[in-house]
Structures are given as structure tokens and as C-alpha cells.
Design an enzyme around this catalytic site. Structure first.
Site, PDB file in Angstrom:
ATOM      1  N   THR A  14      -7.530   5.416  -5.189  1.00 22.74           N
ATOM      2  CA  THR A  14      -7.593   6.793  -4.670  1.00 22.74           C
ATOM      3  C   THR A  14      -7.008   6.902  -3.263  1.00 22.74           C
ATOM      4  OG1 THR A  14      -9.822   6.293  -3.889  1.00 22.74           O
ATOM      5  CG2 THR A  14      -9.646   7.431  -6.010  1.00 22.74           C
ATOM      6  N   ALA A  16      -4.176   6.121   0.134  1.00 20.51           N
ATOM      7  CA  ALA A  16      -2.777   6.440   0.449  1.00 20.51           C
ATOM      8  C   ALA A  16      -1.835   5.428  -0.223  1.00 20.51           C
ATOM      9  CB  ALA A  16      -2.571   6.422   1.963  1.00 20.51           C
ATOM     10  N   VAL A  17      -2.162   4.137  -0.146  1.00 21.87           N
ATOM     11  CA  VAL A  17      -1.305   3.110  -0.738  1.00 21.87           C
ATOM     12  C   VAL A  17      -1.514   3.048  -2.254  1.00 21.87           C
ATOM     13  CG1 VAL A  17      -0.766   0.634  -0.794  1.00 21.87           C
ATOM     14  CG2 VAL A  17      -1.272   1.734   1.383  1.00 21.87           C
ATOM     15  N   ARG A  42     -17.909   6.194  -3.643  1.00 18.87           N
ATOM     16  CA  ARG A  42     -17.598   7.605  -3.301  1.00 18.87           C
ATOM     17  C   ARG A  42     -16.694   8.272  -4.321  1.00 18.87           C
ATOM     18  NH1 ARG A  42     -17.219   4.888   1.558  1.00 18.87           N
ATOM     19  NH2 ARG A  42     -15.017   4.427   1.202  1.00 18.87           N
ATOM     20  N   SER A  43     -15.661   7.573  -4.785  1.00 21.21           N
ATOM     21  CA  SER A  43     -14.692   8.206  -5.695  1.00 21.21           C
ATOM     22  C   SER A  43     -14.946   7.883  -7.165  1.00 21.21           C
ATOM     23  CB  SER A  43     -13.265   7.779  -5.335  1.00 21.21           C
ATOM     24  OG  SER A  43     -12.879   8.339  -4.113  1.00 21.21           O
ATOM     25  N   ARG A 102      -3.217 -13.313   4.352  1.00 18.54           N
ATOM     26  CA  ARG A 102      -1.781 -13.496   4.649  1.00 18.54           C
ATOM     27  C   ARG A 102      -1.444 -14.811   5.331  1.00 18.54           C
ATOM     28  NH1 ARG A 102      -0.991  -7.558   7.071  1.00 18.54           N
ATOM     29  NH2 ARG A 102      -0.956  -6.392   5.110  1.00 18.54           N
ATOM     30  N   CYS A 131       3.357  -3.725   6.761  1.00 17.72           N
ATOM     31  CA  CYS A 131       4.467  -2.765   6.599  1.00 17.72           C
ATOM     32  C   CYS A 131       5.559  -2.944   7.653  1.00 17.72           C
ATOM     33  CB  CYS A 131       3.933  -1.338   6.641  1.00 17.72           C
ATOM     34  SG  CYS A 131       2.627  -1.068   7.856  1.00 17.72           S
ATOM     35  N   HIS A 251       7.945   4.461   9.326  1.00 15.13           N
ATOM     36  CA  HIS A 251       7.884   3.669  10.562  1.00 15.13           C
ATOM     37  C   HIS A 251       9.314   3.468  11.067  1.00 15.13           C
ATOM     38  CE1 HIS A 251       3.753   2.933   9.835  1.00 15.13           C
ATOM     39  NE2 HIS A 251       3.751   1.640   9.595  1.00 15.13           N
ATOM     40  N   ASN A 325       6.749   3.567   5.157  1.00 11.72           N
ATOM     41  CA  ASN A 325       5.741   2.515   5.302  1.00 11.72           C
ATOM     42  C   ASN A 325       4.835   2.390   4.088  1.00 11.72           C
ATOM     43  OD1 ASN A 325       5.106   5.165   6.660  1.00 11.72           O
ATOM     44  ND2 ASN A 325       3.045   4.309   6.605  1.00 11.72           N
TER      45      ASN A 325
HETATM   46  P1  NAP Z   1      -7.078   4.884   2.477  1.00 10.63           P
HETATM   47  O1  NAP Z   1      -6.137   5.997   2.211  1.00 10.63           O
HETATM   48  O2  NAP Z   1      -8.167   5.085   3.480  1.00 10.63           O
HETATM   49  O3  NAP Z   1      -7.718   4.423   1.073  1.00 10.63           O
HETATM   50  C1  NAP Z   1      -8.677   3.415   0.996  1.00 10.63           C
HETATM   51  C2  NAP Z   1      -8.923   3.064  -0.467  1.00 10.63           C
HETATM   52  O4  NAP Z   1      -9.830   1.971  -0.528  1.00 10.63           O
HETATM   53  C3  NAP Z   1      -9.575   4.197  -1.242  1.00 10.63           C
HETATM   54  O5  NAP Z   1      -9.148   4.137  -2.576  1.00 10.63           O
HETATM   55  C4  NAP Z   1     -11.041   3.835  -1.142  1.00 10.63           C
HETATM   56  O6  NAP Z   1     -11.836   4.400  -2.164  1.00 10.63           O
HETATM   57  C5  NAP Z   1     -10.964   2.349  -1.307  1.00 10.63           C
HETATM   58  N1  NAP Z   1     -12.186   1.692  -0.794  1.00 10.63           N
HETATM   59  C6  NAP Z   1     -12.787   1.856   0.403  1.00 10.63           C
HETATM   60  N2  NAP Z   1     -13.894   1.124   0.480  1.00 10.63           N
HETATM   61  C7  NAP Z   1     -14.008   0.473  -0.698  1.00 10.63           C
HETATM   62  C8  NAP Z   1     -14.964  -0.438  -1.256  1.00 10.63           C
HETATM   63  N3  NAP Z   1     -16.019  -0.823  -0.551  1.00 10.63           N
HETATM   64  N4  NAP Z   1     -14.765  -0.901  -2.510  1.00 10.63           N
HETATM   65  C9  NAP Z   1     -13.700  -0.505  -3.227  1.00 10.63           C
HETATM   66  N5  NAP Z   1     -12.769   0.361  -2.770  1.00 10.63           N
HETATM   67  C10 NAP Z   1     -12.916   0.843  -1.513  1.00 10.63           C
HETATM   68  O7  NAP Z   1      -6.324   3.598   2.978  1.00 10.63           O
HETATM   69  P2  NAP Z   1      -4.850   3.062   2.606  1.00 10.63           P
HETATM   70  O8  NAP Z   1      -3.893   3.541   3.626  1.00 10.63           O
HETATM   71  O9  NAP Z   1      -4.562   3.296   1.186  1.00 10.63           O
HETATM   72  O10 NAP Z   1      -5.004   1.521   2.911  1.00 10.63           O
HETATM   73  C11 NAP Z   1      -5.882   0.670   2.227  1.00 10.63           C
HETATM   74  C12 NAP Z   1      -5.702  -0.741   2.735  1.00 10.63           C
HETATM   75  O11 NAP Z   1      -4.417  -1.223   2.383  1.00 10.63           O
HETATM   76  C13 NAP Z   1      -5.760  -0.879   4.262  1.00 10.63           C
HETATM   77  O12 NAP Z   1      -7.068  -1.050   4.729  1.00 10.63           O
HETATM   78  C14 NAP Z   1      -4.892  -2.073   4.535  1.00 10.63           C
HETATM   79  O13 NAP Z   1      -5.683  -3.233   4.452  1.00 10.63           O
HETATM   80  C15 NAP Z   1      -3.912  -2.021   3.400  1.00 10.63           C
HETATM   81  N6  NAP Z   1      -2.623  -1.497   3.865  1.00 10.63           N
HETATM   82  C16 NAP Z   1      -1.591  -2.350   3.959  1.00 10.63           C
HETATM   83  C17 NAP Z   1      -0.385  -1.925   4.407  1.00 10.63           C
HETATM   84  C18 NAP Z   1       0.698  -2.888   4.610  1.00 10.63           C
HETATM   85  O14 NAP Z   1       1.138  -2.998   5.706  1.00 10.63           O
HETATM   86  N7  NAP Z   1       1.159  -3.574   3.619  1.00 10.63           N
HETATM   87  C19 NAP Z   1      -0.186  -0.607   4.761  1.00 10.63           C
HETATM   88  C20 NAP Z   1      -1.240   0.277   4.641  1.00 10.63           C
HETATM   89  C21 NAP Z   1      -2.460  -0.194   4.187  1.00 10.63           C
HETATM   90  P3  NAP Z   1     -12.684   5.758  -1.958  1.00 10.63           P
HETATM   91  O15 NAP Z   1     -11.782   6.868  -2.445  1.00 10.63           O
HETATM   92  O16 NAP Z   1     -13.860   5.555  -2.852  1.00 10.63           O
HETATM   93  O17 NAP Z   1     -13.030   5.876  -0.519  1.00 10.63           O
HETATM   94  N1  12T Z   2      -4.234  -1.273  10.533  1.00  7.77           N
HETATM   95  O1  12T Z   2      -1.995  -4.175   6.166  1.00  7.77           O
HETATM   96  O2  12T Z   2      -3.146   1.001  10.922  1.00  7.77           O
HETATM   97  O3  12T Z   2      -2.393  -5.172   8.006  1.00  7.77           O
HETATM   98  O4  12T Z   2      -1.052   1.229  10.360  1.00  7.77           O
HETATM   99  C1  12T Z   2      -1.225  -2.029   7.895  1.00  7.77           C
HETATM  100  C2  12T Z   2      -1.199  -0.872   8.642  1.00  7.77           C
HETATM  101  C3  12T Z   2      -3.261  -2.658   8.920  1.00  7.77           C
HETATM  102  C4  12T Z   2      -2.231  -4.153   7.364  1.00  7.77           C
HETATM  103  C5  12T Z   2      -2.130   0.628  10.320  1.00  7.77           C
HETATM  104  C6  12T Z   2      -3.232  -1.504   9.666  1.00  7.77           C
HETATM  105  C7  12T Z   2      -2.248  -2.894   8.065  1.00  7.77           C
HETATM  106  C8  12T Z   2      -2.186  -0.618   9.521  1.00  7.77           C
END
Ligand code: NAP
Ligand code: 12T
Length: 347
Positions: A14, A16-17, A42-43, A102, A131, A251, A325
Site C-alpha cells: 500500500t 509509495a514504493v 492498518r491497511s 545492504r 535510490c 532525485h 526515485n
Molecule cells: P510508505 O509510503 O510510508 O509505505 C510504507 C509501507 O509499509 C505501507 O505499505 C505500510 O503499510 C507498510 N508497513 C508499515 N509498517 C508495517 C509493518 N509493521 N508491517 C508490514 N507492513 C508495514 O513508504 P515507502 O516510501 O513505500 O517506503 C517503504 C520503505 O521502502 C522505506 O522505509 C525504505 O526502507 C524503502 N525505500 C527504499 C528506497 C530505495 O532507496 N531503494 C526508496 C524508498 C523507500 P500500511 O498501509 O498498513 O501503513
Molecule cells: N530514508 O532505502 O528518506 O535507504 O528519501 C531511501 C530513501 C531511506 C533507503 C528517504 C530513506 C531509503 C529515504
């Protein structure tokens, strides 16, 4: 299409990624036999349409991974630390988007255009790099292969979508409130869990992720350490300054490099980049053409421009590197890793 279809789970479906991962699995016709969409409590119960079929989101628990062959994780580092071992224990191969594993020597950290072969040594977990690291290394790899690399100095201009859906909402609401003359109370950026929060609208915040003891932020140290690991160059000199700006997606990075072998012309560098998969060169000062965040949204390439030779040394080059990103920086690279695992017969 591959002959085999796989049992797939998306953790953080649910978010952003996660939602981009679903779009990309759909677009690229990833060979899926069954799909589980997982999130927090929550979701749970939320409905998501995938390939015309309705799926119900479930809470991610250890038992969710029974029978799963490929699990994509992007629900934050602590979720990955808890649940990735549970998924692996049940036989899944995990492609993890968080920083949790990582730097673990047993975990390949992979950008398929750069170091696909590292996948051969996986032990169940493959990490997707940060990213900002991904887009920089895609742009540097063709130059590194031909001219070698001695030094990298990068400053980033990072979009708020990297910090999740709540950060996007904060930027939008703050911008609106400020334009209407209202007071704002920042709550999410720069880091939701940190002590202080600052206005992002009409601002530039030189903090992404938490500060480390050495005065660098964790985002900066991720760029530094991940670059050395992916390039297999522990000796490479890398410096980074990571800045959050009020852009929703895309980015941008100002990258300065020093190559081992000097003397390449700007046109030679442009041609090397044009010939490299996943790179689009947008670089024509006469026509005022250069990469822009607004132009890269929803595209899977890394865009490179403003290529110029340093005025003081013939092995120094400046580049402007831009990418979505959430796509190459996260979801697309993650799906590419799974496709590479299939292609190499590792799954
Ligand atoms: P986001 O939009 O805040 O979404 C977070 C997701 O994680 C939602 O689906 C949320 O579900 C779920 N979640 C939260 N707590 C959880 C739990 N306890 N158990 C299971 N699912 C849970 O964040 P996002 O931007 O998609 O990023 C998520 C993660 O991906 C980041 O924290 C980071 O580690 C990683 N990321 C990596 C990169 C990269 O550089 N490669 C870039 C961005 C993010 P709900 O809808 O239930 O809240
Ligand atoms: N905190 O995957 O805030 O290590 O833009 C990626 C992006 C962690 C990660 C951000 C973050 C990661 C952010």
C-alpha cells in the site's frame, strides 16, 4: 515470458514504493502464479486491483510467507529485519528495498546494469540499493569501465516521495497552508522519528535520514558505502551531501568525478553514456537541454546532462544526473533484480 510462474508476495504493497512495484509487475508481465499483498494491520482488508482482479491486503506475519517463492519487501528497515528471515526460512527468495541487509557481506547489493553477476552468490536475500546510489552508479558505470574511477563527490537534491506517502502529503499541505498565510507545524520531515522537524515547502533541508557519529547522515553514508560495495572498490574516494528539496518525484544529483585515465572529451563521455543500457543523455547547452526532475517522472531511465570537463584537471568531470526515485531508484530496479534471477536460473 518465462515458462515458470512464481508465487509472489509484496510487503508494503500500500506504500509509495509498493504500489509502483505492483504497476511494474503488471506492465512487464512478470510471471506470477499467485500474489499476496501485505501491509501493516492498518491497511489489512483494503482492496487493490491487479491485472483486473481484486486482491485483499493482509497483515504481514511470518506465516504469510508459506509457499511464497519471491517476496518483494519495502515496508521499512525494522519490518525487513523481523520478517525477511521468516520469509527466507520458508523458502522464499527476498528482494529487499530497505537498508537492513545492504552491507551484509552475504547479501548481494545489485544494480543489474552494473553488477548482475553478484546475484550468483545470494543466500536468499538480495538488497536493492538506495535510490540515490542507483542512479549515480548507472551513470558512472560506463565511464568507470573505460577510464577507471578515482574519486566521486556528489551533492543530491532529493524528492520527498523518497520518504513515503506521508511526506508527499506534508509537502502538499504545507505549500497550500503557507500560500494561504496559515501557520504550519512540520511533523514528518526531515525524519519522522527524529527530535526536530522542519518546514520543507519553499526550503532545502540538508538532512536525509539520521545523523551518524561521524557527522554524516545515514543517507550520505549509504551512498558512500554502497558505491564501494557495488563497484567492488573499497579504496574509492567518495563524498556525499544529501539534501531534501520541495519536489514530489525525481532525485537530481550534481556529481563530480576524477577518472584514472584523463583526457577523454565531453563528446566521448556522452557517447559512452548513450551506448549504456538504462541511460538517456539530455545534454545540449545550445538548445538549453538538460535533465529535469519534471521530465523523468514515471520513466525508468537515468537521465544525464550538463557533462563538462573540470577547468583545472583533465581527469575531472561534472555531471547532472536525474531519475524517478520510485522507479529506477526503487520499484523498477527491484523487479529487474527478480527478472535477472530468473534469467540466470538462480530461482
Ligand atoms: P510508505 O509510503 O510510508 O509505505 C510504507 C509501507 O509499509 C505501507 O505499505 C505500510 O503499510 C507498510 N508497513 C508499515 N509498517 C508495517 C509493518 N509493521 N508491517 C508490514 N507492513 C508495514 O513508504 P515507502 O516510501 O513505500 O517506503 C517503504 C520503505 O521502502 C522505506 O522505509 C525504505 O526502507 C524503502 N525505500 C527504499 C528506497 C530505495 O532507496 N531503494 C526508496 C524508498 C523507500 P500500511 O498501509 O498498513 O501503513
Ligand atoms: N530514508 O532505502 O528518506 O535507504 O528519501 C531511501 C530513501 C531511506 C533507503 C528517504 C530513506 C531509503 C529515504
Amino acid at each position: 515470458m518465462s515458462a515458470t510462474n512464481y508465487h509472489v508476495a509484496v510487503v508494503g504493497a500500500t506504500g509509495a514504493v509498493g504500489s509502483k512495484i505492483l504497476n511494474i509487475l503488471e506492465e512487464r508481465q512478470f510471471p506470477i502464479a499467485s500474489l499476496k499483498l501485505l501491509s501493516s494491520k492498518r491497511s489489512a482488508g483494503k482492496k487493490i486491483i491487479f491485472r483486473g482482479k481484486e486482491y485483499t491486503v493482509e497483515e504481514a506475519v511470518p506465516e504469510s510467507f508459506e509457499g511464497v517463492q519471491i517476496a518483494f519487501f519495502s515496508a521499512g528497515g525494522s519490518v525487513s529485519k523481523n520478517l525477511v528471515p521468516e520469509a527466507v526460512k520458508r523458502g522464499a527468495i527476498v528482494v529487499d528495498n530497505t537498508s537492513a541487509f545492504r552491507m551484509d557481506p552475504d547479501t548481494p547489493l545489485v544494480i543489474p546494469e552494473v553488477n548482475e553477476e553478484d546475484l550468483r552468490h545470494h543466500k536468499g536475500i538480495i538488497s536493492n540499493p538506495n535510490c540515490s546510489t542507483i542512479q549515480m552508479l548507472v551513470a558512472l558505470e560506463p565511464i568507470r569501465r573505460k577510464f577507471g574511477l578515482k574519486r566521486v563527490i556528489v551533492s543530491t537534491y532529493q524528492a520527498v516521495s523518497g520518504a513515503g506517502l506521508t511526506a508527499i502529503e506534508e509537502l502538499k499541505q504545507q505549500t497550500k497552508d503557507i500560500l494561504e498565510g496559515k501557520e504550519v507545524t512540520p511533523e514528518i520531515l526531515p525524519v519522522a522519528s527524529d527530535k526536530k522537524h522542519y518546514q520543507i515547502a519553499f526550503n532545502a533541508i540538508p538532512q536525509i535520514d539520521l545523523f551518524q557519529d561521524n557527522g554524516y547522515t545515514f543517507e550520505e553514508m549509504k551512498m558512500i558505502n554502497e558505491t564501494k560495495k557495488i563497484f567492488h572498490m573499497p579504496e574509492l574516494e567518495v563524498a556525499a551531501t544529501c539534501v531534501r528539496i520541495p519536489v514530489i518525484t525525481g532525485h537530481s544529483e550534481s556529481v563530480y568525478i576524477e577518472t584514472e585515465k584523463g583526457g577523454a572529451t565531453v563528446e566521448e563521455i556522452r557517447q559512452l553514456l548513450r551506448d549504456f543500457p538504462g541511460v538517456t543523455v539530455v545534454d545540449d547547452p545550445e538548445q538549453q537541454l538538460y535533465p529535469l526532475a519534471t521530465e523523468c517522472v514515471d520513466k525508468s531511465d537515468v537521465f544525464v546532462g550538463r557533462i563538462r570537463r573540470d577547468l583545472n584537471r583533465d581527469n575531472g568531470y561534472h555531471l547532472w544526473v536525474v531519475s524517478d526515485n520510485l522507479i529506477k531508484g526503487a520499484a523498477f530496479n527491484t523487479v529487474q533484480i527478480a527478472e535477472s534471477l530468473i534469467k540466470l536460473g538462480l530461482i
